[in-house]
Design an enzyme around this catalytic site. Structure first.
Site, PDB file in Angstrom:
ATOM      1  N   GLY A 198      12.392   1.241  11.567  1.00 10.89           N
ATOM      2  CA  GLY A 198      13.919   0.655  11.212  1.00 10.89           C
ATOM      3  C   GLY A 198      14.267   1.638   9.842  1.00 10.89           C
ATOM      4  N   GLN A 199      15.533   0.893   9.423  1.00  4.79           N
ATOM      5  CA  GLN A 199      16.063   1.865   8.296  1.00  4.79           C
ATOM      6  C   GLN A 199      15.204   1.930   7.187  1.00  4.79           C
ATOM      7  OE1 GLN A 199      20.562   1.474   7.407  1.00  4.79           O
ATOM      8  NE2 GLN A 199      20.230  -0.573   7.975  1.00  4.79           N
TER       9      GLN A 199
ATOM     10  N   LEU B  81       4.901  -8.130  16.123  1.00  2.00           N
ATOM     11  CA  LEU B  81       4.600  -9.599  15.091  1.00  2.00           C
ATOM     12  C   LEU B  81       4.656 -10.610  15.793  1.00  2.00           C
ATOM     13  CD1 LEU B  81       6.633  -8.541  11.802  1.00  2.00           C
ATOM     14  CD2 LEU B  81       4.274  -8.136  12.511  1.00  2.00           C
TER      15      LEU B  81
ATOM     16  N   ASP C  89      20.135 -11.372   1.658  1.00  2.00           N
ATOM     17  CA  ASP C  89      21.364 -12.237   0.914  1.00  2.00           C
ATOM     18  C   ASP C  89      21.663 -13.397   1.712  1.00  2.00           C
ATOM     19  OD1 ASP C  89      22.282  -9.712   2.208  1.00  2.00           O
ATOM     20  OD2 ASP C  89      24.312 -10.461   1.887  1.00  2.00           O
TER      21      ASP C  89
ATOM     22  N   TYR D 185      20.069 -15.713  11.611  1.00  2.89           N
ATOM     23  CA  TYR D 185      19.529 -14.719  10.962  1.00  2.89           C
ATOM     24  C   TYR D 185      19.094 -15.090   9.693  1.00  2.89           C
ATOM     25  CZ  TYR D 185      18.979 -10.564   8.488  1.00  2.89           C
ATOM     26  OH  TYR D 185      18.488  -9.506   7.405  1.00  2.89           O
TER      27      TYR D 185
END
Length: 300
Positions: free
Chosen positions: A10-11, A37, A102, A125
């Site tokens: 990932g990033q 996972l 956030d 999410y």
């Protein structure tokens, strides 16, 4: 000491493994294919086999809109996967760094969110990530949960690269009433590895929940304006498209986004003596890197 990085493709995960190797740290990066996972036995066996001195969990289901129609998978990765990882770490007394978001907040505030503020995610999410935070905190005493926001970087898909790909269009309409702090994936990785180094050399950290993001709030529209300004200055693009500011109501999406995503990072800065950085400065480093590597890098 070995560091296990979950979500290594990932990033942030890719930045973690790249920077860790450059620092001379013994890092093992695991992709979803290497350690799923959602597979309890695989997670337990992998952690027991590797026995790292530290785990950094950068793995997550991060597709905000897709999560609305794939809630089972989002929770399986973001909540249950985090719980499995924390449980395996607890059994071997391994500390865990865990990344969050956030989007655990509803965006109704008008001052930066502190770690102690009430959470109220607007979508799957954010809700699944919040449950993941709780799972980690309940299972493992030595944990560091880092909430961050509006992540962009050299690897993978993100807002910066999307804007530059779309920049050939004469006009782009960009939301101007969602406010947040863009945060460089490379900066997040650097900060986490600095804390990892301190743990390796000192043995203990001020464990707990922290906020860390780029400095200075902006809207997506303002972010886009700066992306194109810097890209043209660097020669990455030849012209800047017309950027039209629009309200969220004119850009409907399956998932609701918080209108205010600004995080108060003072607890992190005070606890670790590491300042946040102006996002425009980190953006300049990314634009330079993309310019050097060529436009093909915009695809991921």
């Amino acid at each position: 000491m070995k560091i296990l990085v979950c979500g290594a493709t990932g990033q942030i995960g890719r930045s973690l493994t790249t920077q860790a190797q450059a620092r001379g740290l013994d890092v093992i990066g695991m992709s979803h294919q290497q350690m799923d996972l959602t597979d309890a036995r695989q997670v337990q066996r992998t952690v027991e086999r590797l026995r790292p001195g530290l785990i950094i969990n950068a793995a997550a289901f991060t597709q905000v809109d897709a999560a609305e129609g794939n809630a089972r998978l989002a929770y399986a990765v973001n909540r249950d996967g985090a719980a499995l990882l924390a449980g395996a770490a607890a059994g071997l007394a391994i500390p865990l760094f865990h990344l969050s978001t956030d989007y655990v907040f509803d965006g109704q505030a008008r001052s930066p969110y502190k770690e102690s503020d009430r959470t109220a995610p607007l979508g799957v999410y954010g809700a699944s990530k919040l449950e993941g935070e709780r799972a980690v905190a309940q299972r493992l005493e030595r944990h560091l949960i880092l909430r961050t926001s509006w992540v962009y970087g050299e690897h993978g898909g993100n807002f910066v690269k999307s804007m530059l790909r779309l920049g050939a269009r004469p006009e782009l309409r960009v939301v101007d009433d969602q406010i947040g702090c863009p945060t460089s994936a490379e900066r997040i990785a650097s900060v986490l590895l600095e804390l990892a180094h301190r743990h390796v050399t000192g043995g203990e950290l001020a464990w707990g929940l922290y906020h860390y993001s780029g400095r200075s709030p902006c809207s997506w529209h303002a972010f886009a304006c700066e992306i194109f300004r810097q890209a043209k200055q660097a020669g990455l693009i030849q012209r800047i498209p017309k950027l039209v500011a629009i309200p969220t109501s004119q850009y409907p999406t399956p998932a609701r986004r918080p209108a205010w995503s600004v995080l108060d990072c003072s607890r992190f800065e005070t606890s670790f003596g590491l300042d946040t950085v102006e996002w425009s400065a980190d953006l300049a480093q990314l634009i330079d890197a993309l310019s050097e590597q060529g436009a093909h890098r915009l695809a991921g």
